[in-house]
Design an enzyme around this catalytic site. Structure first.
Site, PDB file in Angstrom:
ATOM      1  CG  HIS A 181      -2.093  -0.852   1.147  1.00 43.11           C
ATOM      2  ND1 HIS A 181      -3.200  -0.551   0.375  1.00 43.11           N
ATOM      3  CD2 HIS A 181      -2.376  -2.033   1.759  1.00 43.11           C
ATOM      4  CE1 HIS A 181      -4.102  -1.496   0.506  1.00 43.11           C
ATOM      5  NE2 HIS A 181      -3.634  -2.419   1.339  1.00 43.11           N
ATOM      6  CG  ASP A 231      -7.154  -2.947   1.455  1.00 42.43           C
ATOM      7  OD1 ASP A 231      -6.448  -3.803   0.899  1.00 42.43           O
ATOM      8  OD2 ASP A 231      -6.834  -2.390   2.514  1.00 42.43           O
ATOM      9  CD  GLU A 238      -5.218  -8.052   5.022  1.00 41.68           C
ATOM     10  OE1 GLU A 238      -5.161  -7.310   4.017  1.00 41.68           O
ATOM     11  OE2 GLU A 238      -4.651  -7.768   6.089  1.00 41.68           O
ATOM     12  CG  HIS A 284      -4.186  -6.777   0.204  1.00 37.64           C
ATOM     13  ND1 HIS A 284      -3.687  -5.595   0.695  1.00 37.64           N
ATOM     14  CD2 HIS A 284      -3.226  -7.279  -0.606  1.00 37.64           C
ATOM     15  CE1 HIS A 284      -2.478  -5.390   0.206  1.00 37.64           C
ATOM     16  NE2 HIS A 284      -2.172  -6.415  -0.594  1.00 37.64           N
TER      17      HIS A 284
END
Length: 193
Positions: free
Chosen positions: A98, A105, A162, A165
């Site tokens: 990120h 996301d 996740e 993500h």
């Protein structure tokens, strides 16, 4: 905060895209805002992939909701302080994708504007957030598979821990970027789980 020439303003490029930056609100794992401003920035290479993913979602009558994109390293440090588990948060010493502008996301919403059930919430740092977890109901599994297909079709890859993500395949090869969004310091706002 300085501007970075490789970052693009996602809201300006995709004005109809639903952007709900969770770290600019208290609706995240810290329970408090981290970003002082809600600016959704992304590396220009990731913007090209996002454009494809948006188009693919539209073919299915769906649209993307962005929860996070470029994340300042200062924000990554706050997240690591609150959740020092490398399964979910990358140690700031390594650097999050990120913070390179190469990760995003997201989730999906239907034509009525309803966010699809993914079987676990954003920032839910639990096994249920892992891909293909057996406790996730079948419909939520299908929604996750659909999200994965849409993002993969655009050129992103997911991670195992996740469901929300996605990042460029060579995300970690990009350099970490200088902080371009102002953040709250850990001393200004209490960040606890």
């Amino acid at each position: 905060m300085s501007e970075n020439p490789v970052l693009r303003d996602v809201a300006a490029i995709f004005p109809s895209l639903h952007i709900d930056l969770k770290y600019a609100t208290a609706d995240n794992l810290t329970g408090a805002p981290i970003y002082r401003e809600a600016r959704c920035l992304l590396h220009k290479d990731a913007v090209a992939a996002l454009a494809k993913s948006i188009s693919i979602a539209q073919l299915a009558g769906l649209s993307l909701v962005v929860y996070d994109a470029y994340r300042p390293q200062q924000a990554q440090s706050i997240l690591w302080e609150v959740c020092p588990d490398p399964q979910y948060v990358v140690d700031v010493a390594i650097g999050s994708n990120h913070s390179r502008g190469t990760a995003i996301d997201v989730t999906l919403k239907d034509a009525n504007g309803q966010v699809l059930d993914m079987g676990a919430g954003f920032d839910e740092m639990h096994d249920r957030s892992h891909a293909y977890h057996p406790s996730v109901p079948a419909q939520a599994q299908r929604n996750r598979l659909l999200l994965n297909a849409i993002m993969f079709g655009g050129g992103f890859v997911g991670i195992s821990s996740e469901w929300w993500h996605f990042e460029l395949p060579a995300a970690a090869k990009y350099p970490l970027l200088d902080d371009c969004i102002a953040c709250f310091s850990p001393t200004t706002t209490q960040h606890t789980l």
